[in-house]
Design a protein around this motif. Structure first.
Motif, PDB file in Angstrom:
ATOM      1  N   UNK A  71      28.937  38.189  31.829  1.00 22.08           N
ATOM      2  CA  UNK A  71      29.627  39.369  31.275  1.00 22.08           C
ATOM      3  C   UNK A  71      30.094  38.976  29.881  1.00 22.08           C
ATOM      4  N   UNK A  72      29.297  39.297  28.886  1.00 21.68           N
ATOM      5  CA  UNK A  72      29.590  38.792  27.549  1.00 21.68           C
ATOM      6  C   UNK A  72      30.816  39.463  26.931  1.00 21.68           C
ATOM      7  N   UNK A  73      31.871  38.664  26.771  1.00 19.25           N
ATOM      8  CA  UNK A  73      33.084  39.214  26.127  1.00 19.25           C
ATOM      9  C   UNK A  73      32.788  39.573  24.676  1.00 19.25           C
ATOM     10  N   UNK A  74      31.820  38.840  24.095  1.00 20.76           N
ATOM     11  CA  UNK A  74      31.482  39.103  22.695  1.00 20.76           C
ATOM     12  C   UNK A  74      30.860  40.495  22.574  1.00 20.76           C
ATOM     13  N   UNK A  75      29.904  40.763  23.478  1.00 16.67           N
ATOM     14  CA  UNK A  75      29.242  42.082  23.449  1.00 16.67           C
ATOM     15  C   UNK A  75      30.237  43.209  23.723  1.00 16.67           C
ATOM     16  N   UNK A  76      31.125  42.981  24.704  1.00 13.87           N
ATOM     17  CA  UNK A  76      32.113  44.029  25.031  1.00 13.87           C
ATOM     18  C   UNK A  76      33.026  44.281  23.829  1.00 13.87           C
ATOM     19  N   UNK A  77      33.433  43.193  23.187  1.00 15.57           N
ATOM     20  CA  UNK A  77      34.308  43.304  22.006  1.00 15.57           C
ATOM     21  C   UNK A  77      33.615  44.056  20.881  1.00 15.57           C
ATOM     22  N   UNK A  78      32.327  43.808  20.711  1.00 13.26           N
ATOM     23  CA  UNK A  78      31.600  44.456  19.613  1.00 13.26           C
ATOM     24  C   UNK A  78      31.234  45.904  19.950  1.00 13.26           C
ATOM     25  N   UNK A  79      31.099  46.180  21.264  1.00 14.34           N
ATOM     26  CA  UNK A  79      30.719  47.530  21.723  1.00 14.34           C
ATOM     27  C   UNK A  79      31.801  48.556  21.368  1.00 14.34           C
ATOM     28  N   UNK A  80      33.060  48.108  21.429  1.00 18.20           N
ATOM     29  CA  UNK A  80      34.180  49.061  21.366  1.00 18.20           C
ATOM     30  C   UNK A  80      34.462  49.593  19.958  1.00 18.20           C
ATOM     31  N   UNK A  81      34.783  50.903  19.890  1.00 17.39           N
ATOM     32  CA  UNK A  81      35.374  51.470  18.663  1.00 17.39           C
ATOM     33  C   UNK A  81      36.880  51.275  18.695  1.00 17.39           C
ATOM     34  N   UNK A  82      37.390  51.109  19.907  1.00 12.15           N
ATOM     35  CA  UNK A  82      38.830  50.913  20.100  1.00 12.15           C
ATOM     36  C   UNK A  82      39.039  50.151  21.405  1.00 12.15           C
ATOM     37  N   UNK A  83      39.937  49.164  21.386  1.00 12.55           N
ATOM     38  CA  UNK A  83      40.334  48.525  22.643  1.00 12.55           C
ATOM     39  C   UNK A  83      41.769  48.951  22.945  1.00 12.55           C
ATOM     40  N   UNK A  84      41.968  49.466  24.153  1.00 11.06           N
ATOM     41  CA  UNK A  84      43.314  49.871  24.584  1.00 11.06           C
ATOM     42  C   UNK A  84      43.695  49.003  25.779  1.00 11.06           C
ATOM     43  N   UNK A  85      44.786  48.280  25.677  1.00  7.65           N
ATOM     44  CA  UNK A  85      45.216  47.450  26.810  1.00  7.65           C
ATOM     45  C   UNK A  85      46.455  48.095  27.424  1.00  7.65           C
ATOM     46  N   UNK A  86      46.260  48.616  28.634  1.00  6.68           N
ATOM     47  CA  UNK A  86      47.353  49.352  29.297  1.00  6.68           C
ATOM     48  C   UNK A  86      47.168  49.315  30.815  1.00  6.68           C
ATOM     49  N   UNK A  87      48.157  48.993  31.574  1.00  5.44           N
ATOM     50  CA  UNK A  87      49.434  48.454  31.131  1.00  5.44           C
ATOM     51  C   UNK A  87      49.265  47.011  30.666  1.00  5.44           C
ATOM     52  N   UNK A  88      50.090  46.606  29.723  1.00  6.68           N
ATOM     53  CA  UNK A  88      50.074  45.216  29.264  1.00  6.68           C
ATOM     54  C   UNK A  88      51.293  44.513  29.847  1.00  6.68           C
ATOM     55  N   UNK A  89      51.043  43.549  30.732  1.00  2.00           N
ATOM     56  CA  UNK A  89      52.169  42.829  31.354  1.00  2.00           C
ATOM     57  C   UNK A  89      52.743  41.806  30.379  1.00  2.00           C
ATOM     58  N   UNK A  90      53.949  41.333  30.686  1.00  2.00           N
ATOM     59  CA  UNK A  90      54.598  40.317  29.839  1.00  2.00           C
ATOM     60  C   UNK A  90      53.729  39.063  29.768  1.00  2.00           C
ATOM     61  N   UNK A  91      53.070  38.748  30.891  1.00  2.00           N
ATOM     62  CA  UNK A  91      52.243  37.540  30.942  1.00  2.00           C
ATOM     63  C   UNK A  91      51.042  37.628  30.002  1.00  2.00           C
ATOM     64  N   UNK A  92      50.293  38.741  30.102  1.00  2.00           N
ATOM     65  CA  UNK A  92      49.121  38.868  29.219  1.00  2.00           C
ATOM     66  C   UNK A  92      49.566  39.056  27.772  1.00  2.00           C
ATOM     67  N   UNK A  93      50.695  39.739  27.580  1.00  2.00           N
ATOM     68  CA  UNK A  93      51.237  39.887  26.222  1.00  2.00           C
ATOM     69  C   UNK A  93      51.453  38.501  25.595  1.00  2.00           C
ATOM     70  N   UNK A  94      52.060  37.593  26.377  1.00  2.00           N
ATOM     71  CA  UNK A  94      52.330  36.239  25.869  1.00  2.00           C
ATOM     72  C   UNK A  94      51.016  35.535  25.529  1.00  2.00           C
ATOM     73  N   UNK A  95      50.009  35.755  26.378  1.00  2.00           N
ATOM     74  CA  UNK A  95      48.706  35.115  26.112  1.00  2.00           C
ATOM     75  C   UNK A  95      48.087  35.661  24.825  1.00  2.00           C
ATOM     76  N   UNK A  96      48.118  36.992  24.678  1.00  2.00           N
ATOM     77  CA  UNK A  96      47.511  37.599  23.483  1.00  2.00           C
ATOM     78  C   UNK A  96      48.230  37.139  22.221  1.00  2.00           C
ATOM     79  N   UNK A  97      49.558  37.042  22.340  1.00  2.00           N
ATOM     80  CA  UNK A  97      50.347  36.672  21.150  1.00  2.00           C
ATOM     81  C   UNK A  97      50.063  35.246  20.718  1.00  2.00           C
ATOM     82  N   UNK A  98      49.620  34.423  21.668  1.00  2.00           N
ATOM     83  CA  UNK A  98      49.428  33.004  21.355  1.00  2.00           C
ATOM     84  C   UNK A  98      47.971  32.552  21.393  1.00  2.00           C
ATOM     85  N   UNK A  99      47.072  33.495  21.498  1.00  2.00           N
ATOM     86  CA  UNK A  99      45.647  33.160  21.386  1.00  2.00           C
ATOM     87  C   UNK A  99      45.017  32.532  22.614  1.00  2.00           C
ATOM     88  N   UNK A 100      45.657  32.664  23.786  1.00  2.00           N
ATOM     89  CA  UNK A 100      45.035  32.132  25.006  1.00  2.00           C
ATOM     90  C   UNK A 100      43.819  32.980  25.356  1.00  2.00           C
TER      91      UNK A 100
END
Ligand code: CTP
Length: 397
Positions: A71-100
């Motif tokens: 499941x290519x994350x690269x292809x999925x990332x390039x496919x999108x015109x917009x990425x919406x993350x909802x709901x965003x938990x505190x845990x994933x928020x922390x990961x996104x903020x720090x590049x995990x």
């Protein structure tokens, strides 16, 4: 929305069930939707439901365990015109903020070239925690649009901020993103916000109750629509950060004037929402004044009018907006101000309504342009008022 490709990231929060309705609403609008889930999200919402509604497989792992397909994350990332993350938990928020990137969703986020909108949802104390706030600021700094959580009853039974907005509200955010996201690209905007503190002595000043909220909301709305903003802010408790935002603080109206004089000539648009003092103290004291006499008279002298200065030095290509707070002959006085200060638009703040003006989260305004055309708006949140103001500016520039 027709044909727009939206990649929805779902994390493991109780509100994940709302995403089923959101997918349906987006599909109805003609969008293509793919869902990527964190492993714990599937405890809250069924991948089968989301894949059926979206008409695409639901992506959860880096590879399909049955057939070894990636499941290519690269292809999925390039496919999108917009990425919406909802709901965003505190845990994933922390990961996104720090590049995990320890799961497919976080890897998609890092690979995504399209704009990203997130909608944090969690219990109120987690939402208010300093770490969460810092992580949200980091995302905003990286250009992510953050949808504010709603106030209301939470899964814990507690009442507060942290609720995921309803699917209809999330749909509106996505719609307005596609409609407005580019409107102010390439525009430089100078905004003034908040009160001034006019010094008397080292411990005393003359100020007012302006919170600066309106100016900060206008700045946030413009940043979301691609503008570069210089925000001149008087003493306030607001918080905003963005890669296209420069905040310069001021205390006195004189200080504000210096910054206006420094920046105005580089700007395309000026929005002067600061409620600075019309008068300053004639004689200030280097030491604290002792209470020696029964009476103390302070002489006030006129402050410079920073908006009038910007109006005097306005170039043909520049667009200038002022505010007016009136208690009588409102329209007439606002119109006079518009012409006197050489403005293109004036925002009239009404004090007629209880929820309008200083310190409130709501405001009620009328907007008047140079031609004398007037639009009256109902009482709205300052966020919505900011959207109305910048839409009106967009139509008039
Ligand atoms: N303003 C400013 N500098 C000042 C005073 C006001 O830039 N020293 C700006 C405000 O930011 C606002 C507008 O002028 O955009 C209107 O301010 P207001 O105080 O309502 O109007 P005045 O022109 O000062 O007139 P009056 O106080 O007589 O109503």
């Amino acid at each position: 929305m027709n044909g727009k490709r939206i990649l929805i990231g779902v994390t493991g929060g109780i509100a994940a069930y709302k995403i089923c309705t959101l997918v349906r609403l987006l599909k109805k609008e003609g969008a293509e939707v793919k869902c990527v889930l964190t492993p714990s999200a599937k405890d809250f919402v069924s991948p089968l439901t989301l894949s059926t509604l979206s008409a695409y497989p639901c992506y959860i792992n880096f590879w399909n365990k049955e057939n070894g397909e990636w499941n290519s994350h690269v292809e999925l990332g390039l496919w999108a015109d917009l990425m919406l993350i909802a709901p965003l938990t505190a845990n994933t928020l922390a990961k996104l903020a720090n590049g995990y990137c320890d799961n497919l969703l976080t890897a998609c986020y890092l690979s995504c070239k399209a704009p990203v909108i997130v909608s944090p949802a969690m219990d109120l104390d987690m939402y208010e925690h300093k770490t969460t706030k810092k992580n949200i600021d980091k995302l905003i700094d990286n250009g992510v649009k953050v949808i504010e959580s709603e106030y209301g009853e939470l899964a814990s039974g507690l009442i507060g901020h942290g609720r995921l907005p309803e699917p209809e509200s999330l749909l509106k955010e996505v719609q307005s993103f596609f409609k407005n996201s580019n409107r102010f690209i390439g525009k430089k905007v100078l905004i003034t916000a908040g009160p001034s503190y006019e010094k008397i002595d080292p411990v005393r000043f003359i100020g007012n109750r302006s919170s600066g909220k309106m100016g900060f909301q206008i700045a946030a709305a413009l940043l979301n629509q691609g503008a570069e903003v210089v925000l001149l802010a008087g003493p306030n408790k607001e918080h905003l950060s963005h890669k296209n935002l420069k905040i310069i603080t001021f205390e006195s109206t004189e200080d504000l004037l210096k910054s206006v004089q420094l920046y105005w000539h580089q700007m395309d648009i000026g929005i002067f929402s600061a409620a600075v003092a019309d008068y300053k103290v004639k004689e200030t004291y280097a030491q604290k004044v002792k209470k020696s006499s029964e009476e103390w008279t302070i002489t006030l002298i006129k402050n410079p009018d920073t908006l009038a200065w910007a109006g005097e030095h306005k170039k043909e290509t520049q667009f200038l907006v002022g505010f007016a707070l009136e208690t009588e002959n409102e329209i007439e006085n606002a119109q006079k101000k518009l012409h006197k200060k050489n403005l293109d638009l004036i925002i009239l703040n009404s004090l007629q309504n209880k929820g309008a003006g200083f310190q409130h989260d709501t405001n009620q305004i009328s907007i008047i342009n140079k031609e004398g055309e007037q639009i009256n708006f109902p009482l709205k949140s300052k966020k919505e008022v900011a959207e109305d103001i910048i839409s009106c500016i967009y139509k008039n520039i």
